[in-house]
Design a protein around this motif. Structure first.
Motif, PDB file in Angstrom:
ATOM      1  N   LEU A  11     -12.687  -0.911  15.454  1.00  0.00           N
ATOM      2  CA  LEU A  11     -11.320  -0.632  15.024  1.00  0.00           C
ATOM      3  C   LEU A  11     -11.234  -0.976  13.536  1.00  0.00           C
ATOM      4  CD1 LEU A  11      -8.420   0.190  15.618  1.00  0.00           C
ATOM      5  CD2 LEU A  11      -7.972  -2.161  16.354  1.00  0.00           C
ATOM      6  N   LYS A  12     -11.277   0.049  12.735  1.00  0.00           N
ATOM      7  CA  LYS A  12     -11.340  -0.123  11.285  1.00  0.00           C
ATOM      8  C   LYS A  12      -9.948  -0.038  10.664  1.00  0.00           C
ATOM      9  CE  LYS A  12     -14.788   1.595   8.953  1.00  0.00           C
ATOM     10  NZ  LYS A  12     -15.715   2.608   8.351  1.00  0.00           N
ATOM     11  N   THR A  13      -9.596  -1.016   9.854  1.00  0.00           N
ATOM     12  CA  THR A  13      -8.336  -1.009   9.125  1.00  0.00           C
ATOM     13  C   THR A  13      -8.575  -0.401   7.745  1.00  0.00           C
ATOM     14  OG1 THR A  13      -7.472  -2.956  10.257  1.00  0.00           O
ATOM     15  CG2 THR A  13      -6.555  -2.460   8.081  1.00  0.00           C
ATOM     16  N   VAL A  14      -7.690   0.519   7.354  1.00  0.00           N
ATOM     17  CA  VAL A  14      -7.794   1.189   6.041  1.00  0.00           C
ATOM     18  C   VAL A  14      -6.525   0.890   5.237  1.00  0.00           C
ATOM     19  CG1 VAL A  14      -8.186   3.375   4.837  1.00  0.00           C
ATOM     20  CG2 VAL A  14      -9.166   3.014   7.122  1.00  0.00           C
ATOM     21  N   TRP A  15      -6.696   0.420   4.017  1.00  0.00           N
ATOM     22  CA  TRP A  15      -5.580   0.143   3.095  1.00  0.00           C
ATOM     23  C   TRP A  15      -5.789   0.963   1.835  1.00  0.00           C
ATOM     24  CZ3 TRP A  15      -4.893  -1.486  -1.859  1.00  0.00           C
ATOM     25  CH2 TRP A  15      -3.678  -2.070  -2.194  1.00  0.00           C
ATOM     26  N   LYS A  16      -4.764   1.642   1.389  1.00  0.00           N
ATOM     27  CA  LYS A  16      -4.883   2.519   0.222  1.00  0.00           C
ATOM     28  C   LYS A  16      -3.761   2.221  -0.766  1.00  0.00           C
ATOM     29  CE  LYS A  16      -5.229   7.417  -1.038  1.00  0.00           C
ATOM     30  NZ  LYS A  16      -5.272   8.800  -0.504  1.00  0.00           N
ATOM     31  N   ALA A  17      -4.127   1.961  -2.015  1.00  0.00           N
ATOM     32  CA  ALA A  17      -3.141   1.645  -3.044  1.00  0.00           C
ATOM     33  C   ALA A  17      -2.253   2.847  -3.359  1.00  0.00           C
ATOM     34  CB  ALA A  17      -3.851   1.187  -4.311  1.00  0.00           C
ATOM     35  N   ALA A  66       0.833  -1.202   0.000  1.00  0.00           N
ATOM     36  CA  ALA A  66       0.000   0.000   0.000  1.00  0.00           C
ATOM     37  C   ALA A  66       0.865   1.248   0.000  1.00  0.00           C
ATOM     38  CB  ALA A  66      -0.913   0.002   1.221  1.00  0.00           C
ATOM     39  N   SER A  67       0.266   2.349  -0.463  1.00  0.00           N
ATOM     40  CA  SER A  67       0.938   3.634  -0.313  1.00  0.00           C
ATOM     41  C   SER A  67       0.688   4.194   1.082  1.00  0.00           C
ATOM     42  CB  SER A  67       0.437   4.625  -1.368  1.00  0.00           C
ATOM     43  OG  SER A  67      -0.955   4.900  -1.174  1.00  0.00           O
ATOM     44  N   GLN A  68      -0.469   3.836   1.618  1.00  0.00           N
ATOM     45  CA  GLN A  68      -0.827   4.207   2.974  1.00  0.00           C
ATOM     46  C   GLN A  68      -1.672   3.094   3.601  1.00  0.00           C
ATOM     47  OE1 GLN A  68      -2.628   8.154   1.732  1.00  0.00           O
ATOM     48  NE2 GLN A  68      -1.816   8.711   3.755  1.00  0.00           N
ATOM     49  N   ALA A  69      -1.537   2.938   4.916  1.00  0.00           N
ATOM     50  CA  ALA A  69      -2.403   2.016   5.657  1.00  0.00           C
ATOM     51  C   ALA A  69      -2.489   2.529   7.083  1.00  0.00           C
ATOM     52  CB  ALA A  69      -1.848   0.597   5.631  1.00  0.00           C
ATOM     53  N   TRP A  70      -3.679   2.456   7.635  1.00  0.00           N
ATOM     54  CA  TRP A  70      -3.858   2.959   8.998  1.00  0.00           C
ATOM     55  C   TRP A  70      -5.085   2.322   9.637  1.00  0.00           C
ATOM     56  CZ3 TRP A  70      -5.054   5.707   4.620  1.00  0.00           C
ATOM     57  CH2 TRP A  70      -6.339   6.261   4.521  1.00  0.00           C
ATOM     58  N   THR A  71      -5.206   2.537  10.927  1.00  0.00           N
ATOM     59  CA  THR A  71      -6.406   2.095  11.643  1.00  0.00           C
ATOM     60  C   THR A  71      -7.083   3.311  12.253  1.00  0.00           C
ATOM     61  OG1 THR A  71      -5.153   1.683  13.675  1.00  0.00           O
ATOM     62  CG2 THR A  71      -5.503  -0.192  12.198  1.00  0.00           C
ATOM     63  N   ARG A  72      -8.400   3.205  12.403  1.00  0.00           N
ATOM     64  CA  ARG A  72      -9.135   4.279  13.063  1.00  0.00           C
ATOM     65  C   ARG A  72     -10.255   3.671  13.903  1.00  0.00           C
ATOM     66  NH1 ARG A  72     -11.810   8.057   8.574  1.00  0.00           N
ATOM     67  NH2 ARG A  72      -9.673   8.774   8.859  1.00  0.00           N
TER      68      ARG A  72
END
Length: 458
Positions: free
Chosen positions: A452-458, A115-121
Motif C-alpha cells: 500500500l503505497k502512499t503518494v504525496w505531490k506538491a 499537497a496539491s494531490q495525495a493518494w494511495t495505491r
C-alpha cells in the motif's frame, strides 16, 4: 511414504512422484520471479482475460478433476464437484473485481497535508509462496492464487504431499489460460524444504493454511526474513443452540456442519453447545441423524461420509474418542472404526465431556462431534471461548438481544447466525488467537499481498 497418491478408500498407493531436485526448485523460483516482473507490467484487463479463460478450463474439466480429488483425499464426489465449481466462481469473481478492489484512493483534502494531490495505491509484492493442505486441494489454493495473480503477483505452491496430482494440475492451469510461463508453479518438495524456499530473497511473502505447529514454524521463518505472512490455522468452532432456536433445523444443519468434507474442515462445527432447556431434544435428534449417515465409497453418489484422508489422521481421531471414553464420556453415536478397507471412522457424537479429556483440548479433524450442556448464555459463551482457537462460530437463536450479545462476545473471526460457517469469496475469511492472522477472500484477501503505497505531490 513420500509424495504419493494413496487412495484413502482402499488404502492402496496409486501413484508415486519423485520430488523436485534442488536444481529444479531453484529453476522454478527463478521462473516465478521472472513471471512476477512480467505480470507487474500487465493491465487488469489482460489479467482478467487470462483468469476468465483459466476459470473456463477448470469448469469444463470439473467432472474429471472432481474424481481426481476424491481418489486422492476421499471426499464424497458431489462435494468434489462443488469444490471445483466454487473455485471457478472465485476466479471469475476476482477477474471482475480486482481492479476496483485495488483502485487508487485519493485523499479528499490534500491541502491538509500540504499537497496539491495525495493518494494511495496498491502494488504487487512479487513471488508469493503458498503452503497448502490436502483437505480442500483445489479451493484452498485457488482462493490464494486468483487474487494474488490478479494483483500482479506470481505464485509458488508447496502442496500437501498426499495430493500431488491436484498440485500438478494446478501447475499448468493458469498458463493454459494465457498467463505468462512461470506465473504459477508447483514445487514437489517435502515440508523440510519450505524454510529454504521462504528464505530465498526472490520470494517476497508466504501464506499457509494448515496446522498450528506448521503455522508457528512458517511465521517464525518469515519473521526472521522480515516477510509478510498470512496464516489460517486450526479451528474448534462452537455451534451454540439456544432455547428460541428451531431445534429440528439446528440439528439438521449441525450434522452438515460436522460431516462436510468427512469432518475434515477447519471451519466445521466441532463443539455443539446446547442450552439445557433444549439439550435433550437436540441431542436425541442430532445423534440419530449422525448414526443414520451413509458411510462408504466416496465415488458412490449415495455416500454421505467417505474415509479420512490418511491412516494417521483416522488413528489420531480414534485415539481422541477412546481417551474421552476412558475418562467417562458417553458415546451417543458411532465411536468405532468400521470393519472395512480404507481409513473410515463412524460418524460420532460424544457427550459428558470434562476438561481433562484430549477431545476438549485438541481439534478433532474428522466426523466426531463434541456435545456440551450449558445452563445459560454465560456458560455457553465460556465453553465457546475456552479453546485456544478462534476461527469461526455459529449461534442459533431468534432473540435479537441474545444474538447481539453473542456477536459482541464470541472470540472468533466470524459469527454465523442461524446457519453454518461457509467461506464465500465475497466475505473476508480468517481467525484470531491460535487460528492465525490475516485475511483471505473479498477485498481484504487481495490486498494482503500488495504494497500500500502512499503518494504525496506538491
Amino acid at each position: 511414504m513420500g509424495i504419493a497418491t494413496v487412495n484413502p478408500t482402499t488404502g492402496l498407493t496409486e501413484k508415486e512422484f519423485e520430488p523436485h531436485s534442488s536444481e529444479e526448485v531453484q529453476a522454478r523460483i527463478a521462473e516465478s520471479a521472472g513471471a512476477a516482473a512480467r505480470l507487474r507490467a500487465t493491465t487488469y484487463e489482460q489479467r482478467a482475460a487470462w483468469m476468465l479463460a483459466a476459470a473456463e478450463i477448470l469448469a469444463d474439466e470439473a467432472n474429471s478433476l472432481a474424481e481426481l480429488i476424491t481418489v486422492e483425499m476421499g471426499k464424497p464426489i458431489a462435494q468434489s464437484v462443488a469444490e471445483v465449481q466454487k473455485s471457478a466462481k472465485a476466479m471469475r469473481y476476482y477477474a471482475e473485481n480486482a481492479e476496483a478492489f485495488l483502485a487508487d484512493s485519493p485523499l479528499q483534502d490534500p491541502a491538509a497535508v500540504g499537497a496539491s494531490q495525495a493518494w494511495t495505491r496498491y502494488e504487487p509484492l512479487g513471488a508469493v509462496l503458498a503452503v497448502m493442505p490436502w483437505n480442500y486441494p483445489l479451493w484452498q489454493v485457488i482462493r490464494f492464487a486468483a487474487p494474488a495473480l490478479m494483483a500482479g503477483n506470481s505464485g509458488l505452491l508447496k502442496h500437501a504431499s498426499n495430493v500431488p496430482q491436484a498440485a500438478i494440475y494446478l501447475d499448468t492451469l493458469f498458463e493454459r489460460g494465457g498467463f505468462p510461463a512461470g506465473s504459477f508453479r508447483t514445487l514437489l518438495i517435502g515440508g523440510g524444504e519450505v524454510a529454504d524456499v521462504l528464505a530465498d530473497p526472490r520470494v517476497k511473502a508466504v501464506t499457509l493454511t494448515g496446522s498450528e505447529p506448521a503455522g508457528r514454524s512458517v511465521a517464525s521463518i518469515a519473521a526472521d526474513h522480515v516477510k509478510k505472512a498470512v496464516l489460517e490455522l486450526g479451528g474448534s468452532d462452537p455451534f451454540i443452540v439456544m432455547p428460541t432456536a428451531d431445534i429440528a433445523e439446528a440439528a439438521a444443519t449441525a450434522v452438515r456442519a460436522r460431516i462436510n468434507n468427512n469432518g475434515q474442515s477447519c471451519i466445521a462445527g466441532k463443539r455443539f453447545i446446547v442450552h439445557t432447556d433444549v439439550y435433550d431434544a437436540f441431542a436425541a435428534e442430532f445423534a440419530q441423524r449422525m448414526a443414520d449417515l451413509v458411510v462408504g465409497d466416496p465415488l458412490d453418489p449415495q455416500t454421505e461420509v467417505g474415509p479420512l484422508a490418511t491412516r494417521s489422521g483416522r488413528d489420531e481421531l480414534a485415539e481422541l474418542v477412546e481417551d474421552a471414553r476412558d475418562r467417562g464420556a458417553q458415546i451417543l453415536a458411532g465411536g468405532t472404526i468400521p470393519d472395512s478397507k480404507g481409513f473410515f471412522y463412524a460418524p460420532t457424537v460424544v457427550a459428558g465431556l470434562t476438561d481433562d479429556m484430549r477431545l476438549v483440548q485438541e481439534e478433532a479433524f474428522g466426523p466426531v462431534a463434541s456435545l456440551y450442556r450449558a445452563n445459560d448464555r454465560e456458560e455457553a459463551l465460556r465453553i465457546a471461548n475456552q479453546t485456544s482457537f478462534g476461527l469461526s462460530s455459529a449461534v442459533w437463536t431468534r432473540d435479537a438481544a441474545e444474538e447481539e450479545w453473542f456477536l459482541q462476545n464470541l472470540e472468533a473471526g466470524a459469527v454465523f447466525i442461524n446457519g453454518m460457517t461457509v467461506s464465500y469469496q465475497e466475505l473476508p475469511f480468517g481467525g484470531i488467537k491460535r487460528s492465525g492472522f490475516g485475511r483471505e477472500l473479498a477485498a481484504e484477501g487481495i490486498r494482503e499481498f500488495c504494497n500500500l503505497k502512499t503518494v504525496w505531490k506538491a
